[in-house]
Design an enzyme around this catalytic site. Structure first.
Site, mmCIF file in Angstrom:
data_model
loop_
_atom_site.group_PDB
_atom_site.id
_atom_site.type_symbol
_atom_site.label_atom_id
_atom_site.label_comp_id
_atom_site.label_asym_id
_atom_site.label_seq_id
_atom_site.Cartn_x
_atom_site.Cartn_y
_atom_site.Cartn_z
ATOM 1 N N ARG A 139 2.861 7.709 -5.851
ATOM 2 C CA ARG A 139 1.733 8.120 -5.023
ATOM 3 C C ARG A 139 2.031 9.469 -4.407
ATOM 4 O O ARG A 139 3.151 9.976 -4.485
ATOM 5 C CB ARG A 139 1.499 7.107 -3.890
ATOM 6 C CG ARG A 139 2.724 6.899 -3.014
ATOM 7 C CD ARG A 139 2.387 6.448 -1.616
ATOM 8 N NE ARG A 139 3.562 6.058 -0.848
ATOM 9 C CZ ARG A 139 4.400 6.900 -0.257
ATOM 10 N NH1 ARG A 139 4.227 8.203 -0.383
ATOM 11 N NH2 ARG A 139 5.434 6.457 0.441
ATOM 12 N N GLY A 166 2.463 11.986 -1.055
ATOM 13 C CA GLY A 166 3.134 11.791 0.213
ATOM 14 C C GLY A 166 4.634 11.689 0.075
ATOM 15 O O GLY A 166 5.190 11.712 -1.029
ATOM 16 N N THR A 186 7.850 6.810 3.853
ATOM 17 C CA THR A 186 7.251 6.085 4.967
ATOM 18 C C THR A 186 7.791 4.662 4.980
ATOM 19 O O THR A 186 8.324 4.187 3.977
ATOM 20 C CB THR A 186 5.713 6.086 4.892
ATOM 21 O OG1 THR A 186 5.176 5.655 6.142
ATOM 22 C CG2 THR A 186 5.207 5.189 3.783
ATOM 23 N N HIS A 205 7.309 0.496 5.648
ATOM 24 C CA HIS A 205 6.420 -0.666 5.725
ATOM 25 C C HIS A 205 7.238 -1.850 6.218
ATOM 26 O O HIS A 205 8.402 -2.009 5.838
ATOM 27 C CB HIS A 205 5.829 -1.008 4.357
ATOM 28 C CG HIS A 205 5.001 0.080 3.760
ATOM 29 N ND1 HIS A 205 3.961 0.678 4.432
ATOM 30 C CD2 HIS A 205 5.058 0.682 2.552
ATOM 31 C CE1 HIS A 205 3.408 1.601 3.664
ATOM 32 N NE2 HIS A 205 4.061 1.625 2.515
ATOM 33 N N SER A 258 -0.319 6.461 8.330
ATOM 34 C CA SER A 258 0.074 7.275 7.183
ATOM 35 C C SER A 258 -0.840 6.967 6.005
ATOM 36 O O SER A 258 -1.307 5.832 5.850
ATOM 37 C CB SER A 258 1.526 6.989 6.795
ATOM 38 O OG SER A 258 2.405 7.321 7.848
ATOM 39 N N ILE A 259 -1.085 7.979 5.178
ATOM 40 C CA ILE A 259 -1.968 7.826 4.020
ATOM 41 C C ILE A 259 -1.281 8.441 2.799
ATOM 42 O O ILE A 259 -0.773 9.561 2.867
ATOM 43 C CB ILE A 259 -3.326 8.510 4.245
ATOM 44 C CG1 ILE A 259 -4.048 7.887 5.445
ATOM 45 C CG2 ILE A 259 -4.199 8.415 2.987
ATOM 46 C CD1 ILE A 259 -5.315 8.633 5.857
ATOM 47 N N PHE A 306 -3.166 3.234 2.814
ATOM 48 C CA PHE A 306 -2.787 3.640 4.167
ATOM 49 C C PHE A 306 -1.978 2.551 4.858
ATOM 50 O O PHE A 306 -1.948 1.398 4.414
ATOM 51 C CB PHE A 306 -4.047 3.930 4.994
ATOM 52 C CG PHE A 306 -4.990 2.760 5.108
ATOM 53 C CD1 PHE A 306 -4.819 1.789 6.094
ATOM 54 C CD2 PHE A 306 -6.057 2.616 4.221
ATOM 55 C CE1 PHE A 306 -5.685 0.709 6.197
ATOM 56 C CE2 PHE A 306 -6.930 1.531 4.318
ATOM 57 C CZ PHE A 306 -6.742 0.570 5.309
ATOM 58 N N CYS A 364 7.343 11.076 6.369
ATOM 59 C CA CYS A 364 6.272 11.921 5.814
ATOM 60 C C CYS A 364 6.680 13.373 5.620
ATOM 61 O O CYS A 364 5.825 14.264 5.598
ATOM 62 C CB CYS A 364 5.032 11.848 6.712
ATOM 63 S SG CYS A 364 4.430 10.174 6.992
#
Length: 209
Positions: free
Chosen positions: A68, A70, A73, A75, A140-141, A154, A171
């Site tokens: 993806r 970006g 990040t 999770h 975040s996206i 997101f 990011c």
């Protein structure tokens, strides 16, 4: 758009499922869908992420390369993840990322959290996402489009363990401060919205039922 509520799903399992969801949308056997879920602790990162931006092994959190946009990040429990699998051709010419930003701002604003999006200065690291007015990042996206269909999406920090964000560069932004709804609620003397309230608000703003 169809709303699909899931519980906690292992990241690698969700990744395999996402590939199938995308193929179904490309084939026209499924409608646009918004999947709402959470993951066990994991750090995901795109191809442009520098090795020094990732956490050391001593952090004890798995880091997974993903396809993806970006950078890196986190999770984990207490964070809401939304995966969008939609046909952008059917929606016409639209900036999908801006649409997601606006939808999240509207949704969380309806819960009492005023938020903004930021323009990225030329040559600077991307400021895509949703922010507080004083420059802290809440959402975040990171998305990808294959054959006109989106994947990934997101994340919204509702009430995760925020200390994890101190173990790596989020990011691609070395001076970013991540924040959660729980922290913002405490600062303003508001109750923290529960997972259901956040899911409902976001689904409504993005037009998923």
């Amino acid at each position: 758009m169809q709303r699909v509520d899931l519980g906690e799903v292992e990241y690698d399992v969700a990744g395999k499922q996402m590939q199938a969801w995308v193929e179904e949308r490309q084939a026209g056997t499924a409608e646009d869908r918004l999947f709402l879920l959470s993951h066990p602790p994991v750090i995901t990162y795109g191809s442009r992420t520098a090795a020094e931006d990732l956490p050391p092994e001593t952090a004890g959190i798995p880091a997974v390369a993903v396809d993806r946009g970006g950078f890196a990040t986190y999770h984990g429990p207490g964070q809401l993840v939304g995966y969008l699998v939609i046909d952008v051709k059917r929606r016409g010419v639209v900036d999908v990322v801006r649409w997601v930003e606006d939808g999240l701002i509207e949704a969380l604003g309806s819960l009492g959290f005023p938020l903004v999006r930021r323009e990225t200065p030329k040559g600077a690291s991307s400021l895509v996402g949703v922010w507080t007015a004083d420059g802290r990042k809440l959402c975040s996206i990171g998305m990808r489009i294959r054959k006109g269909v989106t994947s990934h999406g997101f994340s919204v920090n509702v009430a995760p363990d925020m200390s994890v964000f101190h173990t790596f560069t989020t990011c691609g932004l070395h001076d970013v401060t991540m924040v959660s709804l729980a922290e913002l609620a405490a600062e303003n003397g508001h109750p923290v919205p529960d997972d259901t309230a956040v899911r409902d608000a976001i689904a409504h703003s993005l037009g998923a039922a």
